[in-house]
Design an enzyme around this catalytic site. Sequence first.
Site, PDB file in Angstrom:
ATOM      1  NE  ARG A  11      -0.946  -0.453   4.922  1.00 15.80           N
ATOM      2  CZ  ARG A  11      -1.537  -0.078   6.044  1.00 15.80           C
ATOM      3  NH1 ARG A  11      -2.698   0.526   5.998  1.00 15.80           N
ATOM      4  NH2 ARG A  11      -0.975  -0.333   7.211  1.00 15.80           N
ATOM      5  CB  SER A  38      -6.776   2.235   5.589  1.00 16.83           C
ATOM      6  OG  SER A  38      -7.227   2.537   6.892  1.00 16.83           O
ATOM      7  CD  GLU A  59     -18.195   1.754  -0.024  1.00 12.24           C
ATOM      8  OE1 GLU A  59     -17.460   1.806   0.977  1.00 12.24           O
ATOM      9  OE2 GLU A  59     -19.451   1.822   0.026  1.00 12.24           O
ATOM     10  CG  PHE A  84     -15.854  -1.742   1.804  1.00  9.96           C
ATOM     11  CD1 PHE A  84     -16.422  -2.789   2.510  1.00  9.96           C
ATOM     12  CD2 PHE A  84     -15.113  -0.801   2.502  1.00  9.96           C
ATOM     13  CE1 PHE A  84     -16.279  -2.901   3.888  1.00  9.96           C
ATOM     14  CE2 PHE A  84     -14.958  -0.897   3.882  1.00  9.96           C
ATOM     15  CZ  PHE A  84     -15.544  -1.951   4.574  1.00  9.96           C
ATOM     16  NE  ARG A 168      -3.828  -3.190   8.520  1.00  4.75           N
ATOM     17  CZ  ARG A 168      -2.747  -3.053   9.285  1.00  4.75           C
ATOM     18  NH1 ARG A 168      -1.718  -3.891   9.134  1.00  4.75           N
ATOM     19  NH2 ARG A 168      -2.674  -2.097  10.198  1.00  4.75           N
TER      20      ARG A 168
END
Length: 319
Positions: A11, A38, A59, A84, A168
């Site tokens: 990320r 995030s 979204e 999502f 992540r």
Amino acid sequence: MTVKKEFKSMRNKFGDVILEISKEDPRVYGLDGDLANSTKLNILADKNPDKFLQMGIAEQNMMGVGAGLAAVGLQPWAVTFAAFITKRSLDQIQVSIAQTNLDVKMVGAYAGLLNGRAGKTHQALEDLAIMRSLSKMVVLAPADAHEVEQVMRFANEYQGPVYIRLARDNVETVFSDSCEYRFELGKAVVLKEGVDVTIISTGTQTARALDAAKLLNEEGVNAAVVHMPSIKPLDNEAIIEAAKNTGAIVTTEEHTIYGGLGSAVAEVLVENEPVPMLRVGVRDKNTQSGSNEELLDHYEISSKHVADKVLQVIQMKNY
């Protein structure tokens, strides 16, 4: 001698590269689903704010806005958690983006099991299956931070919808920054040659596949490892060649066994070169929250479980 493993953040690399691309290409905009801290889209927000658009926790609207931007010649990068983007906004992706073949880039962060204790509601184990079922959709799962940049550079040049799956946590380096590897759409990467069996992996599971091959070597098993960063389109020729060369296949992915890499490889094999095959992935279970090692072990996708599955498929091959 034990070689120390290197781990880098997908990320963080994504944030750095989207900033670079936004400065190089006037078409590029980042669309955030209120998760920039995030996903690291906040790097773009902080350093090139004119290219950052806050969509909020909406979204479906984000994908509609993305379609609108692409329709007037811009290149939106819609970024939120994989759970999502692929499930809350699937209708908008299918109707407004895939069917119209618009140049929208979709980045699913926090994909797979390991989401830093964000919890089971935020785990994404179906995203590859969902996205590869959509027409016109390119589906990519890079193995490490270096390949993240490679697939992003490709996506920026590619005209059409692209889904990129990101993890992540820091992931083990497969491709060093100094290596000459260049991502090619629809092409697999042979990371290790072998004669007894082929492990075909994708995304973050590729590092675990390589670890499994080392464990197997101690058992006298010479396993080939083939990394498949491009889930759609798929490298059919590499799969068929692997089946012919080793006579047995194990697929492994941090994803459900239904509809993802394992299913895609099985489709190729059954039509072209049927050989014994087993899949490593999350079975038909609702997942739980937990630490990384607990989850990898509980859902049987750790390196050891990959190695165990290889030993099983070799027994099938030799039966």
